[in-house]
Write a protein that holds these residues in place. Structure first.
Motif, PDB file in Angstrom:
ATOM      1  N   GLN A   1       0.815  -1.211   0.000  1.00  0.00           N
ATOM      2  CA  GLN A   1       0.000   0.000   0.000  1.00  0.00           C
ATOM      3  C   GLN A   1       0.849   1.260   0.000  1.00  0.00           C
ATOM      4  N   GLN A   2       2.106   1.141   0.377  1.00  0.00           N
ATOM      5  CA  GLN A   2       3.009   2.292   0.403  1.00  0.00           C
ATOM      6  C   GLN A   2       3.877   2.382  -0.850  1.00  0.00           C
ATOM      7  N   LEU A   3       3.689   1.443  -1.792  1.00  0.00           N
ATOM      8  CA  LEU A   3       4.497   1.408  -3.014  1.00  0.00           C
ATOM      9  C   LEU A   3       3.662   1.919  -4.183  1.00  0.00           C
ATOM     10  N   ASN A   4       4.301   2.669  -5.077  1.00  0.00           N
ATOM     11  CA  ASN A   4       3.572   3.289  -6.175  1.00  0.00           C
ATOM     12  C   ASN A   4       4.035   2.873  -7.556  1.00  0.00           C
ATOM     13  N   HIS A   5       4.716   1.768  -7.675  1.00  0.00           N
ATOM     14  CA  HIS A   5       5.210   1.335  -8.986  1.00  0.00           C
ATOM     15  C   HIS A   5       4.030   0.954  -9.877  1.00  0.00           C
ATOM     16  N   PRO A   6       4.034   1.388 -11.163  1.00  0.00           N
ATOM     17  CA  PRO A   6       2.889   1.129 -12.048  1.00  0.00           C
ATOM     18  C   PRO A   6       2.646  -0.344 -12.376  1.00  0.00           C
ATOM     19  N   LEU A   7       3.616  -1.213 -12.198  1.00  0.00           N
ATOM     20  CA  LEU A   7       3.435  -2.627 -12.499  1.00  0.00           C
ATOM     21  C   LEU A   7       2.880  -3.435 -11.315  1.00  0.00           C
ATOM     22  N   LEU A   8       2.699  -2.772 -10.181  1.00  0.00           N
ATOM     23  CA  LEU A   8       2.138  -3.454  -9.018  1.00  0.00           C
ATOM     24  C   LEU A   8       0.616  -3.409  -9.072  1.00  0.00           C
TER      25      LEU A   8
ATOM     26  N   LYS B   1       0.460  -5.673  -2.304  1.00  0.00           N
ATOM     27  CA  LYS B   1       0.345  -5.586  -3.759  1.00  0.00           C
ATOM     28  C   LYS B   1       1.181  -6.704  -4.358  1.00  0.00           C
ATOM     29  N   ILE B   2       0.850  -7.057  -5.604  1.00  0.00           N
ATOM     30  CA  ILE B   2       1.592  -8.127  -6.268  1.00  0.00           C
ATOM     31  C   ILE B   2       2.236  -7.628  -7.549  1.00  0.00           C
ATOM     32  N   PHE B   3       3.282  -8.338  -7.926  1.00  0.00           N
ATOM     33  CA  PHE B   3       3.964  -8.113  -9.194  1.00  0.00           C
ATOM     34  C   PHE B   3       3.926  -9.444  -9.926  1.00  0.00           C
ATOM     35  N   ASN B   4       3.106  -9.522 -10.983  1.00  0.00           N
ATOM     36  CA  ASN B   4       2.975 -10.752 -11.772  1.00  0.00           C
ATOM     37  C   ASN B   4       4.216 -10.985 -12.613  1.00  0.00           C
ATOM     38  N   ILE B   5       4.577 -12.252 -12.776  1.00  0.00           N
ATOM     39  CA  ILE B   5       5.772 -12.607 -13.534  1.00  0.00           C
ATOM     40  C   ILE B   5       5.420 -13.706 -14.526  1.00  0.00           C
ATOM     41  N   ASN B   6       5.815 -13.517 -15.765  1.00  0.00           N
ATOM     42  CA  ASN B   6       5.605 -14.526 -16.795  1.00  0.00           C
ATOM     43  C   ASN B   6       6.763 -15.523 -16.715  1.00  0.00           C
TER      44      ASN B   6
ATOM     45  N   ALA C   1      14.161  -4.694  -9.569  1.00  0.00           N
ATOM     46  CA  ALA C   1      15.114  -3.901  -8.784  1.00  0.00           C
ATOM     47  C   ALA C   1      14.472  -2.590  -8.334  1.00  0.00           C
ATOM     48  N   GLN C   2      13.721  -1.937  -9.217  1.00  0.00           N
ATOM     49  CA  GLN C   2      13.033  -0.689  -8.850  1.00  0.00           C
ATOM     50  C   GLN C   2      12.040  -0.937  -7.716  1.00  0.00           C
ATOM     51  N   ILE C   3      11.243  -1.984  -7.865  1.00  0.00           N
ATOM     52  CA  ILE C   3      10.228  -2.305  -6.863  1.00  0.00           C
ATOM     53  C   ILE C   3      10.873  -2.680  -5.533  1.00  0.00           C
ATOM     54  N   LEU C   4      11.900  -3.508  -5.570  1.00  0.00           N
ATOM     55  CA  LEU C   4      12.567  -3.939  -4.342  1.00  0.00           C
ATOM     56  C   LEU C   4      13.282  -2.777  -3.658  1.00  0.00           C
ATOM     57  N   ASN C   5      13.868  -1.881  -4.434  1.00  0.00           N
ATOM     58  CA  ASN C   5      14.508  -0.699  -3.842  1.00  0.00           C
ATOM     59  C   ASN C   5      13.478   0.194  -3.166  1.00  0.00           C
ATOM     60  N   GLU C   6      12.315   0.348  -3.797  1.00  0.00           N
ATOM     61  CA  GLU C   6      11.251   1.151  -3.189  1.00  0.00           C
ATOM     62  C   GLU C   6      10.748   0.484  -1.911  1.00  0.00           C
ATOM     63  N   ALA C   7      10.570  -0.852  -1.937  1.00  0.00           N
ATOM     64  CA  ALA C   7      10.114  -1.588  -0.763  1.00  0.00           C
ATOM     65  C   ALA C   7      11.155  -1.507   0.365  1.00  0.00           C
ATOM     66  N   LEU C   8      12.422  -1.524   0.011  1.00  0.00           N
ATOM     67  CA  LEU C   8      13.488  -1.393   1.012  1.00  0.00           C
ATOM     68  C   LEU C   8      13.454   0.007   1.631  1.00  0.00           C
TER      69      LEU C   8
END
Length: 117
Positions: A73-80, A89-94, A105-112
């Motif tokens: 809920q605190q992350l704002n990445h458009p792919l979440l 939130k989830i990040f789907n992976i093919n 890396a962007q998402i994990l850095n933001e989460a960190l």
């Protein structure tokens, strides 16, 4: 293997999900020195400083792997995607494509950064 052994989850996955999950596992464990792995709720859980940070799981219908972020809920990445979740939130992976390492890396850095506030 005990039910708390994260390896059991990975070994039980069919391909191509198994390879995808194993690659994600390695990426997460190498991402930061304070990340550790355990099993919670039957899922691989990655903890940051002994507190749940993210999980690996798959969609019930499609079986497509995803990364579930505890502080989503605190992350704002458009792919979440939030879906009907209040906190996460989830990040789907093919699993048939290369891992989107830059996006991860962007998402994990933001989460960190959220955890380091």
């Amino acid at each position: 293997m005990s039910p708390k052994d994260p390896s059991a989850f990975y070994l039980a996955q069919p391909e191509p999900n198994q390879s995808c999950f194993l690659a994600l596992r390695q990426l997460l464990l190498n991402f930061h020195h304070e990340i550790s792995e355990c099993t919670k709720y039957g899922m691989p859980c990655f903890c940051l400083r002994q507190k749940a940070w993210c999980y690996l799981w798959h969609d019930k219908k499609t079986q497509q792997p995803y990364l579930l972020l505890v502080d989503g809920q605190q992350l704002n990445h458009p792919l979440l995607e939030r879906g009907n979740r209040a906190r996460m939130k989830i990040f789907n992976i093919n699993p048939t494509e290369d891992l989107p390492v830059d996006s991860l890396a962007q998402i994990l850095n933001e989460a960190l950064a959220v955890r380091n506030r």
